[in-house]
Design a protein around this motif. Sequence first.
Motif, PDB file in Angstrom:
ATOM      1  N   THR A  80       2.199  -3.840  -8.304  1.00  0.00           N
ATOM      2  CA  THR A  80       1.201  -2.780  -8.126  1.00  0.00           C
ATOM      3  C   THR A  80       1.120  -2.421  -6.649  1.00  0.00           C
ATOM      4  O   THR A  80       1.670  -3.121  -5.790  1.00  0.00           O
ATOM      5  CB  THR A  80      -0.193  -3.242  -8.591  1.00  0.00           C
ATOM      6  N   ARG A 123      -1.675  -0.340  -3.634  1.00  0.00           N
ATOM      7  CA  ARG A 123      -2.974   0.262  -3.359  1.00  0.00           C
ATOM      8  C   ARG A 123      -2.725   1.640  -2.755  1.00  0.00           C
ATOM      9  O   ARG A 123      -2.196   1.753  -1.649  1.00  0.00           O
ATOM     10  CB  ARG A 123      -3.783  -0.621  -2.413  1.00  0.00           C
ATOM     11  N   ASP A 136       9.269  -9.434  -6.568  1.00  0.00           N
ATOM     12  CA  ASP A 136       8.153  -9.686  -5.659  1.00  0.00           C
ATOM     13  C   ASP A 136       8.631  -9.945  -4.246  1.00  0.00           C
ATOM     14  O   ASP A 136       9.724 -10.451  -4.035  1.00  0.00           O
ATOM     15  CB  ASP A 136       7.377 -10.931  -6.110  1.00  0.00           C
ATOM     16  N   TRP A 152       3.663 -11.738  -1.807  1.00  0.00           N
ATOM     17  CA  TRP A 152       2.757 -10.952  -2.665  1.00  0.00           C
ATOM     18  C   TRP A 152       3.560 -10.249  -3.757  1.00  0.00           C
ATOM     19  O   TRP A 152       4.774 -10.088  -3.661  1.00  0.00           O
ATOM     20  CB  TRP A 152       1.959  -9.922  -1.841  1.00  0.00           C
ATOM     21  N   SER A 153       2.821  -9.837  -4.773  1.00  0.00           N
ATOM     22  CA  SER A 153       3.449  -9.144  -5.891  1.00  0.00           C
ATOM     23  C   SER A 153       3.761  -7.705  -5.487  1.00  0.00           C
ATOM     24  O   SER A 153       3.029  -7.092  -4.722  1.00  0.00           O
ATOM     25  CB  SER A 153       2.490  -9.163  -7.075  1.00  0.00           C
ATOM     26  N   TRP A 201       0.858  -1.179   0.000  1.00  0.00           N
ATOM     27  CA  TRP A 201       0.000   0.000   0.000  1.00  0.00           C
ATOM     28  C   TRP A 201       0.899   1.235   0.000  1.00  0.00           C
ATOM     29  O   TRP A 201       2.098   1.147   0.289  1.00  0.00           O
ATOM     30  CB  TRP A 201      -0.966   0.021   1.195  1.00  0.00           C
TER      31      TRP A 201
END
Lengths: 210, 338
Positions: free
Chosen positions: B299, B301, B291, B295-296, B157
Amino acid sequence: MGSHTRRSPHGQTKWWIWRAGVFLAALAPLLYWSWMVANNAAGPEPGRYLLLNIGIGGLWMLLLTLCLTPLTKLTRWKGFALIRRQLGLWALTYATLHLLSYALFILGLDWSRLGSEIIKRPYIIVGMIALIGLAMLGATSNRWAMKRLGKRWKPLHKCSYAILGLVLLHFFWVVRADMQEWAMYAALAALIMATRLPPVARTLPKLRTR
Amino acid sequence: MLIKIAKPSDLHESDVTPESIYLSRRRFMGGMAGLGAGLALSRRVHASDAYTDVPEGNAPPWLQEKISETEWRSVTPTDPDKDRIAPFDDASGYNNFFEFGTDKRDPARHAGSLQTQPWSVVVDGEVNNGGRIALEDLATPSQFEERIYRLRCVEAWSMVIPWLGIPLADIIRRAEPTSNAKYVRFETLVDPEQMRGQRSSFSIIEWPYVEGLRMDEAMHPLTILALGMYGRELPNQNGAPLRLVVPWKYGFKSIKSIVRISLVEEQPLNSWQQIAADEYGFYANVNPEVDHPRWSQATERRLPNSLFNTNTIDTLMFNGYADEVAELYAGMDLRKHY
């Protein structure tokens, strides 16, 4: 306790109220978290808030379901046995909602990413296996399936022990820095499973006569 | 001739002001100061105009004065759509600060127990001019700058946060490092009485929390020591009274509540690398191509988001600061040195 086991004209109504009460109690957390999200009280990432809370909620449902058999042995109260299927189905519901919140609120319904994440991440694989296991038990929790499975039903539903293990492993893999919360659930799970050990299981019914 | 057609969503080079420009801008602002006085507008008014939803802090007078003399918006990301500043409540209510608990809300709940005044920092190691320095003396010679940076957490995030602080290079230069100084090592306070997370017997972190930078990273003009945010002092949960901010690295590098800055010869072992070296390296540069095992990182959030709009955006190499910092890592394999 004795009065509960005796047949009484009001018995059916009483069990209906008990079941409905359990239903509402299991539904309440979902309503509370939704209310928090609706009131912007769930922080800047409401999807993750739902994901984590529902996940822990599902673990609670599973632990509570597995408490019912030893509690029945301990107290002989019929009420515990009567809500076992319901709580098991709640565990399945929470687990399904947990996966749905991951797909919806974390991945934004990016199906290709869901596919690649499931393949790549061991903790997600373990979580998926646990969910599929719960779905299998849910699908065979009705009378028709019980009849068809006969003697095989009971060993099949003992898979719930393995599912509990998988859920704890899934949770363990997510923890980043402090094991306290996980250790608490692991200890509860160990305690509940200990009641299944033959010597303990034999002792439980004797405890209630005292 | 290379013709590059930029998408409107692309980040522009102007997102980050190069050092030479902001230095000249500083002179320009100096010239403008007379005009400002003529209009009877103090710069403090500018700051509070920008962050109207921010509660009044409790900064000591010397810090209040430093804040009022800040060079506002000295570095800003300029994509108005993506790089919107997070609301103060989110930046101060959603934190990882394991000294106060592991839940994102724990630091805001529990960090009130931390006493941040008075505060001193030990500067030691390979320096000629070290010692224990009161925070006031550490910060006073430098001018405060407001740096509006993207903060990318390793958990995928991100938020945009307006920090107030001073270049770390100022502090290092004053300490007069010897030629042996190759790395900078930082430590957070250890005080289980004030920091309840340090009382947990289940914690995997060995206190104190330790972080480190290579010397050139530490001296880079984008690297700052923050004493404030949103036009006021840092809330405790954000690392009061003094924290590191390295905008092209994952957030965990930005160590909070610093009590020791040591210039050292060997690469320090940072806390997260010590816990899980396969997940968190020393460099921790934001890198969409490498990664996290769980998790990747392609991208992120951008927060705040909402239930049905995850506000997912592509993570940029070096968190979008590649033009400024990529050369620091020329020739390095960033898959190996993650």
